[in-house]
Each structure stands twice: as C-alpha cells, then as structure tokens.
Motif scaffolding. Sequence first.
Motif, PDB file in Angstrom:
ATOM      1  N   UNK A   1       0.848  -1.186   0.000  1.00 47.49           N
ATOM      2  CA  UNK A   1       0.000   0.000   0.000  1.00 47.49           C
ATOM      3  C   UNK A   1       0.883   1.235   0.000  1.00 47.49           C
ATOM      4  N   UNK A   2       0.308   2.356  -0.424  1.00 45.80           N
ATOM      5  CA  UNK A   2       0.962   3.659  -0.332  1.00 45.80           C
ATOM      6  C   UNK A   2       0.477   4.329   0.953  1.00 45.80           C
ATOM      7  N   UNK A   3       1.400   4.540   1.879  1.00 48.98           N
ATOM      8  CA  UNK A   3       1.074   5.167   3.151  1.00 48.98           C
ATOM      9  C   UNK A   3       1.905   6.430   3.285  1.00 48.98           C
ATOM     10  N   UNK A   4       1.236   7.551   3.503  1.00 49.99           N
ATOM     11  CA  UNK A   4       1.916   8.834   3.630  1.00 49.99           C
ATOM     12  C   UNK A   4       1.412   9.521   4.897  1.00 49.99           C
ATOM     13  N   UNK A   5       2.143  10.502   5.410  1.00 46.88           N
ATOM     14  CA  UNK A   5       1.633  11.263   6.557  1.00 46.88           C
ATOM     15  C   UNK A   5       0.361  12.016   6.180  1.00 46.88           C
ATOM     16  N   UNK A   6      -0.569  12.055   7.079  1.00 52.59           N
ATOM     17  CA  UNK A   6      -1.852  12.693   6.786  1.00 52.59           C
ATOM     18  C   UNK A   6      -1.717  14.191   6.561  1.00 52.59           C
TER      19      UNK A   6
ATOM     20  N   UNK B   1      -0.046   7.944   9.883  1.00 54.92           N
ATOM     21  CA  UNK B   1      -0.062   7.306   8.575  1.00 54.92           C
ATOM     22  C   UNK B   1      -1.469   7.243   7.979  1.00 54.92           C
ATOM     23  N   UNK B   2      -1.552   7.497   6.676  1.00 50.93           N
ATOM     24  CA  UNK B   2      -2.820   7.476   5.943  1.00 50.93           C
ATOM     25  C   UNK B   2      -2.621   6.721   4.640  1.00 50.93           C
ATOM     26  N   UNK B   3      -3.484   5.780   4.353  1.00 50.27           N
ATOM     27  CA  UNK B   3      -3.387   5.010   3.108  1.00 50.27           C
ATOM     28  C   UNK B   3      -4.018   5.794   1.962  1.00 50.27           C
TER      29      UNK B   3
END
Length: 329
Positions: free
Chosen positions: A269-274, A313-315
């Motif tokens: 998955x792509x997880x980035x800071x919200x 973290x946010x997907x």
Amino acid sequence: MRRLTAIAAWAALAASTSFAGAETLTVAPRMVADEKAVFATVESISVVPARGRIGGTIVQLNVKEGDSVTRGQAIAVIADEKLALQMKSLDAQMQALQAQADQAQIDFTRTEGLVDRGILPRTKLDETRTALNVAENGLRAKTAERAVIQQQFDEGQILAPVDGRVLKRMVSVGSVVLPGDTVEMIAQQDFKLRLRVPERHASFLKAGDKIRVDGAEFGEAASKSGVIDLVYPQIEDGRVIADASVKGLGEYFVGDRLRVWISGGTRTAFVIPSNYVTTRFGIDYVRLRQADQTVAAPVQRGRDLPSPELPNGLEILSGIRAGDQLVQP
C-alpha cells in the motif's frame, strides 16, 4: 459552476507555486498488515475468591464492589462468640496455674534452704522440684492453647489473596459463614484483552503479533497498540481465543467490549503522513513536484494506518504512484 470554477482556480494557483523551502516525500510502496476488525473483552488474568478460614458471623466488611485491594489487605472480619468464651476460660485457668507455679517456687526455695541446713532430707527437695516443674509445664501448655485460640481470632480477618479489584460481594454484615466459604470475588490486576477471532484467520494469528485499538474506545484521539501474548489451542464455537496486552488499558470495567484491529495477512500500500493531504470542497489533494513547480493532484483517501514510525499514517488508494515527489503544504 461556481464550485468547479473555485476548484480550478485553486488548482491553478497551486500549480504556479514553487516548492522551494518545502519538505518533500518520495512515494514508495510498503508492506502493511491487512487489518481485520474484531471485538475483544477486557478480562482479568484470573478471578480469585477471598475465603474465610473460620466459621462465624460477618461483623465487618471493609470494601465494596469496584474497590482496589492489595495482597494481604483486611477486607472483612468474621467473629465467633465461642472463641471469646474459650479465651476467658483459658485466661482463668492460666491465672490459677500461675498461682500454683508461684507457690511451687516458694516451696522449692524454702525446702532447698532447709535441706542445706540438714533439717529435711534431700528426697523432700526432689519432691518440691518435681512439683515446680509440673506447675510450670502446665502453665506453658495453657499458654500454647491460648495462642491457638488467639490465632483463630486473627484468622477471623479475611485477607485479599491478590492485588486487584473487587468484582462482587457474596455476603453482607450479619451473614453466617462456614470455613472455606467465599466472601469476596477479586479480579486479579494486570487486565488483558481477550480476542475471539473467526477460525478462518487462525493461520494468521500468532503470539507476538501487533494489534491496534481505536483511541475512541478510550475517549482519546490516538490509537493504542498491543501485542498478542497467547493463542489458545482450542477453537470454541468457530472462534480462536487469544489474549493480548495493551499498555494503558482501563482497569475498572471487567467485560467491557472494545473494537480491535488484528493482522489478517500483509499487502502493499501507499502510506503517507496525513499532513501531506489537504481537503478542498470535499475533495482530497496532494501537492506533486513537477520540474520546478508543484501541482495539486486529487487522491482517493483510504483508512488511517498508524504505526510506531508513522503515527499519522494514511493510506492512499489512488492518485499517486511509486516515485512521485510529494511536497508538504
């Protein structure tokens, strides 16, 4: 039309903004746990009964449901009137034996002086010595017997067997109990979460796995994480039972149901800071670096995937790809 015009204007403004001085993030896929939501209950490691060691009547209860207790704390008192009567009887007998022992000591001392002067034979001294020994031994026996009754008095205090919280009182003041009767039920401290997971997930569940509890269950914004300590080998009603430890777990309501996220496998998955995602007019955007400019790209937000290294973290389900350069707004 006005809404679309505002969106286009904002996108055009973002496209003309330089990324100089802003933090950037390179998008890369990562392996994440494919979490499944299950329910767990707050349970004690064990529920221990506090029992009476003697029979009698409950005359005092020091704790009630919900109170915290420590090991060895007096939580109730049992009284037996017969013990008080036996104690008075033994006290009277000990006074009589003490008087006999004092008289035997006086007789022995007097006889010893007369024997030394040759007035009485030595056999008389042996008789008085024997009488003194009998009196002293009789007093010791009654003293030991009284100590037994005193110990029974002391055992009238019911002590908490473990540190924990009182779940239920089984008696009230004035109740008659027998030796071994349960007076209080105490939930041992160090509560755990007991999970009941569908058996199709049994192959993914093992000791040491991480779990996540929604912060809303505790009235907090941040989620709490825990570790599975034990997976029970027996399946009950199509469910696998496991115990998990969660730091900061509430210790008041035993049996409280919480929603817990467990791992059901892994996926990419792509997880980035919200904080790299902004929302305008109900649409989520990220800022992409292109040459010397940044552009606003719409993305589809997934669910939160917090982790120790990335608490916010946010997907992202779509709108970005591996290698994209994201600029923090």
